[in-house]
Each structure stands twice: as structure tokens, then as C-alpha cells.
Scaffold this active site. Sequence first.
Site, PDB file in Angstrom:
ATOM      1  CE  LYS A 170      -4.296  -0.941  -0.095  1.00  0.00           C
ATOM      2  NZ  LYS A 170      -5.115  -0.397  -1.163  1.00  0.00           N
ATOM      3  CE  LYS A 201      -6.759 -13.984  -3.019  1.00  0.00           C
ATOM      4  NZ  LYS A 201      -6.514 -13.789  -1.621  1.00  0.00           N
ATOM      5  CE  LYS A 235     -12.945  -6.144  -1.527  1.00  0.00           C
ATOM      6  NZ  LYS A 235     -13.749  -6.198  -0.329  1.00  0.00           N
TER       7      LYS A 235
END
Length: 335
Positions: A112, A194, A197
Site C-alpha cells: 500500500k 489472484k 475484487k
Amino acid sequence: MIKKIIFSAIQPTGKLTIGHYIGVLKNWLKYQNIYECFFCIADLHSWTNVVNNKIKKNIYDILSILLALGLNYKKCNIFLQSDIVEHLKLYWLLNCYTYTGELFRMTQFKSKIKNNKNLNCGWLNYPILMSSDILLYYTNYVLIGDDQIQHIELTKNISKRINYLYKNNIFNIPKYILSNNGSKIMSLLNPNLKMSKSDINKNNVIYLLDSYKNIKFKINNSITDSQYPPKIIFDKINKPGISNLLNIFSNIKNVSINILEKKFINFSYKNFKNIFIYEIKKFLKDIQKKYILIRNKEKKLKKILLYGKLKVKKYAKKNFFKILYNMNINYLNLS
Ligand code: TRP
């Protein structure tokens, strides 16, 4: 016999994917029948995205999907994290027993901060809130997807540290359980990554509320491989695309991959995909029908959250008091 305690949580952000279902939620459905389960909609965690002002609506969306999938609010304790203030109280105490270095090491935090130099502290401290969620209920097992393993390891370290410092079994040391033997659901167009969303390319992802048209398009365009003659077999290294579809298929039909390989032995990729599309449509249609019925009854959803809150509050209050008592800090009046 005392039932084992299970804890799991999901954030009310974004749209749920088939990866969430297979990666974690399938286990929620399984364990609600076996153990004392605490299933939490982790809305406080979602404050890390302060720009996200849709949390309230998302809470009802997520709750409706959970119920549509078959979660039974009478069997398990479904509740909203912000309804139980003890999570925040314990969170602060745990902060003071966690080293900054431990938090800076978290891979989720590191990725992040790489793309955002002005990251808020919520992203740094969030694993401690997660530890608080878990430790507050004397959890034996945490149901997670593999991206959360590091956070559970941190939780174990914090709880062991406090137990050691106080020479007392203040917390249970939790273990984690992964769904689907830990095997991940991958992106449709890039099966080495992976399924996520938050992927900007929506064609990588099957959402639980996707329309039939979208699903058909996405599956038909999903990456396979150019083996000739084509083989529908599970081989993650050489055939990641087909392996991913087999993995999803096996999970929604509850049949083993072995059986699927036999069933599709002489199929072309096209014919395999057609059957896959049919099965996933059937599976999602049922969920979507239930979802619409449930989502339209917001009053009932509110009641379900209140029902959960009242049940869980009793545990949280009692447990928090016991934790303070055992740490010999019950002079703190945190009621
Ligand atoms: N951090 C988890 C996620 O983003 C959600 C979560 C919050 C959680 N608290 C938890 C998961 C406690 C397991 C246990 O997916």
C-alpha cells in the site's frame, strides 16, 4: 462439551466475487453447523478508505449476500463490528503491546505504502484491530483467505507476548483455517494472479451478482492454453487457466477435480466452457434470486443486525472485563 470458537470477518467494501465464496465464505457455511461462530461485518476496517462513503449501503448488500448464500443468523452470530465498542477498547490496549517494526513488516502495508506516500495510519494499525476482533472472543480458529495469514501470525505473537508478560493465559492463541486447501481462485485473463475484487479489469473477475451475459462473456474470453489436442486436466504450472476453471467448477458443484477430469476427458475447451457457464449460471442464479428478496427488506436486515448485536454484546462485555481483570488493570473504567 464446550464448542470451539470460530471467528471470521469480511469488509463491507466492493462487490463479492466467486473467489470470496470459495476462498472463505464456503467455510463460514460449513462451520456454522459445527462450532460457535462469530461472523463479523468489519465496517471499522473499511474506514481505512475514508473516501468510501458507501459503507452503510454496503453493509446491507454484504449482509444480504451472506444470507442468500445460506448463512443462518440463528445458528451463528452475525454482527456489525462497530456495534461492539469493545473491539476498539481492546484495540488500543493491544497497540501498546505491538512493536512498530512488526506493523511495518506486513506485506499488505508495504504494498500500500509503495503507491501512496500519504497513506493514513489506519493502514498501518489495521492488523491490530484484526487481532482485537479475534482475541476478544477467545477464538480457537480464524477462517481466512491466504492473504491474511501474516495478520494471524501477528495476532499469535501479540497474544503470546501478553500471556508471557502477565504469566497468565489471558488470551487463547488462535489458529487459522484456509478454505479449499488454501488453493486460490485466480484471475480469468491472467491466471497467475489472484482474482481480486479491486482489479481494474472487470473481465478478470466473476462477481456473485454478475449478470448471465457478463459471466458468459468473461468465461468465453478466459485464458486457457494452446495444447493440442486440448486436455482438461489440473496442472497449475503448465495449464493455469484450465486448472483455475476446474478449481471453481469443483467448488461450486462439490465434486472432486479428479472426477471432473474424467468427465471432460474428450471435451474441447469450448464445450467444457459451455458446461462451465451453464453450471455457474445455475449456481449464481439461485443466490441472486434470494439476494433480491432479502435486500429489499431493509427493516428485516436491521433487525438481524440488532439480533446479532444483542447476542454478541454479552460475550464481548464479559470477555473484555475478564481480560482487564486478568491483566490486573481493572481500575480502568472503560465501560
Ligand atoms: N482484514 C480482513 C480482510 O480484509 C477482514 C477482517 C477484519 C478479518 N477482521 C478480521 C478477518 C478478523 C479475519 C479475522 O479480509
